[in-house]
Design a protein around this motif. Structure first.
Motif, PDB file in Angstrom:
ATOM      1  N   LYS A   1       0.813  -1.362  -0.009  1.00  0.00           N
ATOM      2  CA  LYS A   1       0.086   0.058  -0.042  1.00  0.00           C
ATOM      3  C   LYS A   1       0.843   1.015   0.004  1.00  0.00           C
ATOM      4  O   LYS A   1       0.662   2.025  -0.815  1.00  0.00           O
ATOM      5  N   LEU A   2       1.927   1.270   0.908  1.00  0.00           N
ATOM      6  CA  LEU A   2       2.695   2.511   0.933  1.00  0.00           C
ATOM      7  C   LEU A   2       3.491   2.404  -0.148  1.00  0.00           C
ATOM      8  O   LEU A   2       3.750   3.556  -0.880  1.00  0.00           O
ATOM      9  N   MET A   3       4.042   1.272  -0.935  1.00  0.00           N
ATOM     10  CA  MET A   3       4.828   1.639  -2.080  1.00  0.00           C
ATOM     11  C   MET A   3       3.896   2.155  -3.485  1.00  0.00           C
ATOM     12  O   MET A   3       4.264   2.967  -4.229  1.00  0.00           O
ATOM     13  N   ASN A   4       2.351   1.938  -3.328  1.00  0.00           N
ATOM     14  CA  ASN A   4       1.854   2.225  -4.417  1.00  0.00           C
ATOM     15  C   ASN A   4       1.584   3.774  -4.088  1.00  0.00           C
ATOM     16  O   ASN A   4       1.518   4.633  -5.070  1.00  0.00           O
ATOM     17  N   GLN A   5       1.209   4.021  -3.000  1.00  0.00           N
ATOM     18  CA  GLN A   5       1.234   5.459  -2.533  1.00  0.00           C
ATOM     19  C   GLN A   5       2.387   6.426  -3.212  1.00  0.00           C
ATOM     20  O   GLN A   5       2.178   7.527  -3.768  1.00  0.00           O
ATOM     21  N   LYS A   6       3.585   5.810  -3.106  1.00  0.00           N
ATOM     22  CA  LYS A   6       5.124   6.432  -3.254  1.00  0.00           C
ATOM     23  C   LYS A   6       4.993   6.628  -4.898  1.00  0.00           C
ATOM     24  O   LYS A   6       5.326   7.538  -5.488  1.00  0.00           O
ATOM     25  N   LYS A   7       4.465   5.384  -5.658  1.00  0.00           N
ATOM     26  CA  LYS A   7       4.797   5.544  -6.965  1.00  0.00           C
ATOM     27  C   LYS A   7       3.580   6.456  -7.636  1.00  0.00           C
ATOM     28  O   LYS A   7       4.129   7.309  -8.435  1.00  0.00           O
ATOM     29  N   SER A   8       2.500   6.377  -7.178  1.00  0.00           N
ATOM     30  CA  SER A   8       1.496   7.439  -7.687  1.00  0.00           C
ATOM     31  C   SER A   8       1.851   8.937  -7.265  1.00  0.00           C
ATOM     32  O   SER A   8       1.444   9.705  -8.083  1.00  0.00           O
ATOM     33  N   LYS A   9       2.562   9.092  -6.105  1.00  0.00           N
ATOM     34  CA  LYS A   9       2.995  10.259  -5.782  1.00  0.00           C
ATOM     35  C   LYS A   9       4.063  10.718  -6.779  1.00  0.00           C
ATOM     36  O   LYS A   9       4.235  11.990  -7.163  1.00  0.00           O
ATOM     37  N   LEU A  10       4.781  10.033  -7.017  1.00  0.00           N
ATOM     38  CA  LEU A  10       5.962  10.360  -8.201  1.00  0.00           C
ATOM     39  C   LEU A  10       5.435  10.602  -9.472  1.00  0.00           C
ATOM     40  O   LEU A  10       5.953  11.616 -10.271  1.00  0.00           O
ATOM     41  N   LYS A  11       4.457   9.714  -9.666  1.00  0.00           N
ATOM     42  CA  LYS A  11       4.021   9.636 -11.261  1.00  0.00           C
ATOM     43  C   LYS A  11       3.183  11.159 -11.427  1.00  0.00           C
ATOM     44  O   LYS A  11       3.464  11.733 -12.373  1.00  0.00           O
ATOM     45  N   ALA A  12       2.400  11.399 -10.322  1.00  0.00           N
ATOM     46  CA  ALA A  12       1.710  12.802 -10.262  1.00  0.00           C
ATOM     47  C   ALA A  12       2.582  14.163 -10.197  1.00  0.00           C
ATOM     48  O   ALA A  12       2.534  15.059 -11.035  1.00  0.00           O
ATOM     49  N   SER A  13       3.828  13.751  -9.640  1.00  0.00           N
ATOM     50  CA  SER A  13       4.751  15.107  -9.546  1.00  0.00           C
ATOM     51  C   SER A  13       5.610  15.130 -11.016  1.00  0.00           C
ATOM     52  O   SER A  13       5.773  16.300 -11.637  1.00  0.00           O
ATOM     53  N   LYS A  14       5.717  13.949 -11.575  1.00  0.00           N
ATOM     54  CA  LYS A  14       6.351  13.828 -12.951  1.00  0.00           C
ATOM     55  C   LYS A  14       5.477  14.672 -14.037  1.00  0.00           C
ATOM     56  O   LYS A  14       5.937  15.384 -14.892  1.00  0.00           O
ATOM     57  N   ILE A  15       3.981  14.427 -14.006  1.00  0.00           N
ATOM     58  CA  ILE A  15       2.946  14.740 -15.020  1.00  0.00           C
ATOM     59  C   ILE A  15       2.968  16.380 -14.719  1.00  0.00           C
ATOM     60  O   ILE A  15       2.896  16.853 -15.710  1.00  0.00           O
ATOM     61  N   ALA A  16       3.053  16.897 -13.431  1.00  0.00           N
ATOM     62  CA  ALA A  16       2.776  18.143 -12.997  1.00  0.00           C
ATOM     63  C   ALA A  16       4.201  18.959 -13.650  1.00  0.00           C
ATOM     64  O   ALA A  16       4.094  20.078 -14.045  1.00  0.00           O
ATOM     65  N   THR A  17       5.335  18.299 -13.527  1.00  0.00           N
ATOM     66  CA  THR A  17       6.457  19.027 -13.828  1.00  0.00           C
ATOM     67  C   THR A  17       6.284  19.194 -15.623  1.00  0.00           C
ATOM     68  O   THR A  17       6.646  20.274 -16.065  1.00  0.00           O
ATOM     69  N   LYS A  18       6.036  18.002 -16.049  1.00  0.00           N
ATOM     70  CA  LYS A  18       5.907  18.296 -17.575  1.00  0.00           C
ATOM     71  C   LYS A  18       4.754  19.311 -17.878  1.00  0.00           C
ATOM     72  O   LYS A  18       4.880  19.964 -18.988  1.00  0.00           O
TER      73      LYS A  18
END
Length: 49
Positions: free
Chosen positions: A18-35
């Motif tokens: 659960k925690l790893m999925n949260q971490k992955k989704s957070k990183l993905k969201a930040s990457k999309i926001a940066t783009k």
């Protein structure tokens, strides 16, 4: 003899996944926001030229 009680280590595995999925989704969201932010910056700079 088999142990009685709860199954070993399933709670930790579930929590970890659960925690790893949260971490992955957070990183993905930040990457999309940066783009998106970079796209808007490039678009503004092209409009100013």
């Amino acid at each position: 003899m088999a142990k009685k009680g709860s199954v070993k280590n399933t709670k930790n595995k579930a929590l970890h996944s659960k925690l790893m999925n949260q971490k992955k989704s957070k990183l993905k969201a930040s990457k999309i926001a940066t783009k998106e932010r970079l796209k808007t910056i490039v678009k503004r700079s092209q409009e100013n030229k």
